[in-house]
Design a protein around this motif. Structure first.
Motif, PDB file in Angstrom:
ATOM      1  N   ASN A   1       0.857  -1.185   0.000  1.00 20.13           N
ATOM      2  CA  ASN A   1       0.000   0.000   0.000  1.00 20.13           C
ATOM      3  C   ASN A   1       0.896   1.239   0.000  1.00 20.13           C
TER       4      ASN A   1
ATOM      5  N   ASN B   1      -1.581  -3.334  -3.704  1.00 20.50           N
ATOM      6  CA  ASN B   1      -2.760  -2.519  -3.449  1.00 20.50           C
ATOM      7  C   ASN B   1      -2.332  -1.050  -3.412  1.00 20.50           C
ATOM      8  N   PRO B   2      -2.456  -0.330  -4.524  1.00 20.90           N
ATOM      9  CA  PRO B   2      -1.941   1.041  -4.596  1.00 20.90           C
ATOM     10  C   PRO B   2      -2.813   2.075  -3.899  1.00 20.90           C
ATOM     11  N   GLU B   3      -4.038   1.726  -3.561  1.00 20.57           N
ATOM     12  CA  GLU B   3      -4.964   2.724  -3.024  1.00 20.57           C
ATOM     13  C   GLU B   3      -4.707   2.955  -1.532  1.00 20.57           C
ATOM     14  N   THR B   4      -4.709   4.222  -1.150  1.00 20.47           N
ATOM     15  CA  THR B   4      -4.523   4.618   0.248  1.00 20.47           C
ATOM     16  C   THR B   4      -5.791   5.300   0.736  1.00 20.47           C
ATOM     17  N   SER B   5      -6.383   4.775   1.785  1.00 19.46           N
ATOM     18  CA  SER B   5      -7.620   5.348   2.324  1.00 19.46           C
ATOM     19  C   SER B   5      -7.298   6.548   3.212  1.00 19.46           C
TER      20      SER B   5
ATOM     21  N   GLN C   1      -5.792   5.411   6.495  1.00 16.77           N
ATOM     22  CA  GLN C   1      -4.359   5.120   6.383  1.00 16.77           C
ATOM     23  C   GLN C   1      -3.542   6.408   6.278  1.00 16.77           C
TER      24      GLN C   1
END
Length: 346
Positions: free
Chosen positions: A93, A140-144, A147
């Motif tokens: 991530n 998983n490149p998406e950062t919420s 996070q």
């Protein structure tokens, strides 16, 4: 100091605080990256161990080691292995991974420079490989937003902690540098200026006099029959005589006066803003006071001094010429029977 002993333990102590802070707040960063993946309980247990127990265990291992420095460097590489492992566990991530690996890299380069940084990178790659073997390859490149906010303490607090440690270290290095500078210009026996540093001060004082800032006088002091003292009473007594003279000089002179050990049994003093007549009174009092002082190692030994003075004169070509005038006055004091003060003008 040998890195395997005292300095190695000091190194471990410096690492302990930033590691405790970094891994503690790093726990939140990694936990936020793992949370959506719902890992098994053992992964959470390992994360808790790494974040809150490992810093104290690492410090304990370094303290118990016979080579704390090597042990702590090994601990830093273990930190890097953990960092790479968690990067793979979070499926790389973007923000949490970059944050964790960047902080590990910062640790390594601060602790050992480029070479150790390279070793740390290899350790992180090893950790990633272990993570890939454990969890399988995934990205998983998406950062919420969760996070993102979890990484902020790591990005803000850890550099502050590392900066504070670096600041404290720089203060200690400055203190050590100052102490070494003092040692390099001080005579070890008498604690007065050594020959080299005193000569530098003499040249500086001569330039001030030449510029018309003030008048000054140079005094050369010789312990009478010092060789006979060493031969008859031993070098321990001779050393005690030199210490007594240096202590008396420190008590008798003003704060601005510059006293040094010229060599052997010969001492030298620069008296700024003091004409030769007044300097002669000061040196005469010193001679009389020291005649009343006795060494505990030889209570019956009387210490006498021959002293030569030379005031600054525009006729002197340089500082060495000024010193030569004082030396000639000292020679005259010895030739006239010793135990007296003679000025170059006499």
């Amino acid at each position: 100091m040998d890195r395997s002993t005292g300095s190695g333990l000091s190194f471990a102590k410096r690492i302990y605080l930033p590691r405790s802070i970094g891994l503690g707040i790093g726990f939140m960063c990694v936990a936020a990256g793992l949370w959506p993946l719902q890992p098994q309980p053992w992964v959470w247990a390992l994360l808790v161990f790494n974040g809150f127990l490992w810093p104290h265990l690492a410090y304990l291992l370094a303290r118990m080691s016979k080579a704390p420095f090597k042990s702590e460097r090994r601990n830093l590489l273990i930190d890097s292995v953990f960092g790479g492992f968690w990067a793979a566990a979070m499926q790389f991530n973007a923000l949490p991974t970059v944050t964790i690996l960047a902080m590990m890299a910062m640790n390594n380069i601060a602790a050992g420079g480029g070479r150790f940084f390279f070793k740390g990178c290899l350790s992180m790659l090893l950790g990633m490989l272990l993570g890939l073997l454990t969890f399988g390859p995934a990205f998983n490149p998406e950062t919420s937003m969760l996070q993102l906010y979890a990484c902020l303490p790591m990005l803000v607090l850890y550099p502050l902690a590392l900066g504070w440690v670096s600041y404290r270290l720089s203060i200690k290095l400055a203190e050590h540098k100052q102490a070494l500078r003092a040692v390099s210009r001080t005579d070890s026996l008498t604690r007065l200026y050594n020959h080299g540093h005193w000569k530098d001060l003499l040249h500086r004082e001569f330039d001030k006099c030449r510029q018309g800032q003030h008048r000054a006088t140079v005094a050369l002091i010789d312990v009478d029959h010092f060789k006979a003292i060493n031969d008859g009473h031993g070098h321990l007594v001779g050393d005690s005589v030199l210490r007594l003279l240096s202590e008396r000089l420190a008590l008798s002179l003003r704060e601005d006066d510059l006293a040094g050990r010229y060599g052997g049994d010969e001492f030298c003093v620069i008296l700024p803003n003091t004409p030769a007549v007044l300097a002669a009174d000061v040196m005469e009092r010193l001679r009389q006071e020291l005649a009343e002082v006795r060494s505990e190692l030889a209570p019956h030994l009387q210490i006498t001094l021959s002293i030569g003075l030379a005031g600054y004169s525009p006729m002197q070509l340089d500082a060495n010429h000024w010193l030569k005038d004082a030396d000639q006055a000292l020679y005259q004091a010895k030739r006239q029977g010793r135990n007296q003060v003679v000025s170059a003008a006499d």
